[in-house]
Design a protein around this motif. Structure first.
Motif, PDB file in Angstrom:
ATOM      1  N   SER A  41     -63.289  25.006 -72.968  1.00 49.90           N
ATOM      2  CA  SER A  41     -62.339  26.011 -73.457  1.00 49.90           C
ATOM      3  C   SER A  41     -61.482  26.593 -72.338  1.00 49.90           C
ATOM      4  N   ARG A  42     -62.014  26.664 -71.130  1.00 50.22           N
ATOM      5  CA  ARG A  42     -61.252  27.240 -70.026  1.00 50.22           C
ATOM      6  C   ARG A  42     -60.049  26.367 -69.658  1.00 50.22           C
ATOM      7  N   SER A  43     -60.268  25.068 -69.587  1.00 48.84           N
ATOM      8  CA  SER A  43     -59.149  24.194 -69.205  1.00 48.84           C
ATOM      9  C   SER A  43     -58.168  24.001 -70.364  1.00 48.84           C
ATOM     10  N   ILE A  44     -58.665  23.943 -71.585  1.00 51.18           N
ATOM     11  CA  ILE A  44     -57.769  23.792 -72.741  1.00 51.18           C
ATOM     12  C   ILE A  44     -56.892  25.030 -72.874  1.00 51.18           C
ATOM     13  N   GLY A  59     -54.395  26.356 -77.955  1.00 50.98           N
ATOM     14  CA  GLY A  59     -55.193  26.512 -76.742  1.00 50.98           C
ATOM     15  C   GLY A  59     -56.679  26.688 -76.961  1.00 50.98           C
ATOM     16  N   ASN A  60     -57.158  26.331 -78.146  1.00 49.99           N
ATOM     17  CA  ASN A  60     -58.580  26.473 -78.453  1.00 49.99           C
ATOM     18  C   ASN A  60     -59.308  25.141 -78.360  1.00 49.99           C
ATOM     19  N   THR A  61     -60.592  25.191 -78.066  1.00 53.36           N
ATOM     20  CA  THR A  61     -61.438  24.023 -78.288  1.00 53.36           C
ATOM     21  C   THR A  61     -61.995  24.139 -79.702  1.00 53.36           C
ATOM     22  N   ALA A 101     -53.853  12.125 -72.219  1.00 56.25           N
ATOM     23  CA  ALA A 101     -53.025  13.249 -71.767  1.00 56.25           C
ATOM     24  C   ALA A 101     -53.629  13.976 -70.575  1.00 56.25           C
ATOM     25  N   GLY A 102     -54.815  13.560 -70.141  1.00 59.54           N
ATOM     26  CA  GLY A 102     -55.452  14.184 -68.994  1.00 59.54           C
ATOM     27  C   GLY A 102     -56.189  15.469 -69.320  1.00 59.54           C
ATOM     28  N   LEU A 103     -56.545  15.661 -70.585  1.00 62.14           N
ATOM     29  CA  LEU A 103     -57.281  16.849 -71.005  1.00 62.14           C
ATOM     30  C   LEU A 103     -58.761  16.540 -71.188  1.00 62.14           C
ATOM     31  N   GLY A 138     -62.747  19.019 -75.550  1.00 61.23           N
ATOM     32  CA  GLY A 138     -61.938  20.034 -76.223  1.00 61.23           C
ATOM     33  C   GLY A 138     -61.923  19.852 -77.725  1.00 61.23           C
ATOM     34  N   ILE A 139     -62.210  18.644 -78.183  1.00 63.56           N
ATOM     35  CA  ILE A 139     -62.362  18.360 -79.617  1.00 63.56           C
ATOM     36  C   ILE A 139     -63.664  17.603 -79.776  1.00 63.56           C
TER      37      ILE A 139
END
Length: 418
Positions: free
Chosen positions: A18-21, A142-144, A171-173, A177-178
């Motif tokens: 969640s912090r990086s997203i 911006g949420n996970t 995308a480098g994420l 996050g999902i």
């Protein structure tokens, strides 16, 4: 596999991601969304093949045609999923928006800024398109997100989930996050609903029984959509041709949705002219009519509507009809039996229209339009996360803004409180 450990790992990973997203910029998030839309379209055949497994299983299990319709993915619906994601790309990123700000006499600059909620768990039934819709909206805001679909759509959900994580990676994420809970036993939901240390909000999408179960078991705040008992009131001043078309669309166009009309209210002054025409049209499309005594006398033999019928969300080709004496009686009926979802008036009288919109306490109130429009896509919000019948913190179709909260950011130059 130990269910508790499995769920604990997922929620912990979601919190870390969640912090990086939350800090990902708009361009990166939009790139991931573009990859999702492309992946959905390029994988249409694969998605349909997995979806067919779910449909066949549902048919063998004896699920209703309405449920199977909610489950089925056609070329058109898959294309709609991709288009919904593309719409989200073009929507303004709400994260970082300045909602309010001022400078205090002591020089402190105080800003109210929109920020992601954090970790969102979504529990849903039947519709596998929710997997793509929910994940994409949460990502843009911006949420996970942790997804837990119904067992009846497990193959479809996994196929779509693979596209989502692939897009994040490209995308480098952080791919965490999902996340999708692939276990179909209910024990997984119980553990999920008690992970309040890691999850910020739960959003259930499905039948009333599912939502009430989530509310009862969750130690996490829940944004609810209990059911859609939607009404259309045909006023004495209505254009009857328009009213016929609106009521037919609201009931028949797609009856298995939460924004379909379940009860039609008709003013007694136009009932003799209107009811025979509209009931014949509805019956010709397979609608079962359940009417009050006055409706039965005007429109012919039909099942008598008992009080319990007026509380029902049929999600099927069944319609209650009641003749009312006044606009006030129609509003009172909606207040008694409605679910605060979507209700409409058909009228050419401005006073009637304004009174209806002021006094009907629903998430969406319509004048001269079908309740079937209560939808994030139709409202221009892109794909929606659901339709909230709550008042806090979101109401109606939940788009990007409804998936954010805010925080206060304060700039000073050494101020001390006296």
């Amino acid at each position: 596999m130990n269910t508790e450990n499995y769920v604990n790992q997922i929620v912990k990973h979601a919190k870390i991601a969640s912090r990086s997203i939350a800090s990902a910029n708009t361009a990166v998030k939009n790139t991931a969304l573009q990859y999702i839309a492309e992946g959905i379209l390029s994988s249409t055949s694969a998605i349909k093949a997995e979806n067919e497994k779910d449909v066949l299983a549902a048919q063998k299990a004896g699920l209703s045609e309405a449920m199977i319709d909610r489950l089925r993915l056609t070329d058109s619906r898959i294309g709609g999923m991709a288009e919904g994601v593309r719409q989200i790309i073009h929507l303004a990123d709400p994260v970082g928006e300045l909602l309010w700000g001022h400078t205090r006499p002591n020089g402190l600059q105080i800003q109210k800024v929109r920020v992601p909620i954090g970790v969102i768990a979504i529990i849903y039934e039947s519709r596998p398109n929710v997997t793509a819709d929910a994940a994409s909206l949460c990502l843009k805001a911006g949420n996970t997100v942790i997804l837990r679909g119904g067992k009846e759509s497990i193959h479809s959900n996994i196929a779509i989930y693979k596209i989502l994580t692939s897009a994040l990676e490209r995308a480098g994420l952080d791919t965490r996050g999902i996340q999708l809970i692939e276990l179909i036993d209910r024990e997984a939901i119980d553990y999920l609903l008690n992970a309040d240390q890691y999850i910020d909000v739960v959003i259930p999408r499905g039948g009333e029984a599912l939502i009430r179960t989530v509310v009862e078991k969750s130690t996490i705040p829940v944004i609810k959509h209990y059911k859609g008992v939607c009404h259309t009131y045909v006023d004495e001043y209505a254009d009857l041709t328009m009213a016929e078309e609106i009521c037919f669309n609201a009931k028949v166009q797609r009856p298995a949705t939460c924004n379909a009309m379940e009860t039609m209210l008709v003013h007694e002054k136009i009932a003799q002219r209107f009811l025979p025409v509209v009931t014949n049209k509805l019956r010709s499309s397979g609608v079962e009519i359940r009417g009050c005594d006055k409706t039965g006398k005007i429109a012919g033999n039909m099942k008598h509507a008992v009080e319990d019928d007026y509380y029902q969300e049929y999600l099927d080709l069944i319609l209650n009809i009641k003749v009312v004496k006044t606009l006030d009686e129609a509003i009172s009926h909606i207040a008694t039996y409605g679910s605060n979802h979507s209700d409409a008036i058909v009228t050419d009288n401005v006073n009637s229209a304004m009174k209806f919109t002021r006094e009907v306490d629903s998430a969406a109130v319509y004048v001269n339009a079908s309740t079937r429009f209560t939808d994030g896509y139709e409202f221009g919000m892109g794909a929606e996360i659901g339709i909230s019948t709550d008042k806090l913190h979101a109401r109606g179709p939940m788009g990007l803004e409804e998936l954010t909260t805010y925080k206060f950011v304060v700039f000073g130059n050494g101020q001390l409180r006296k």
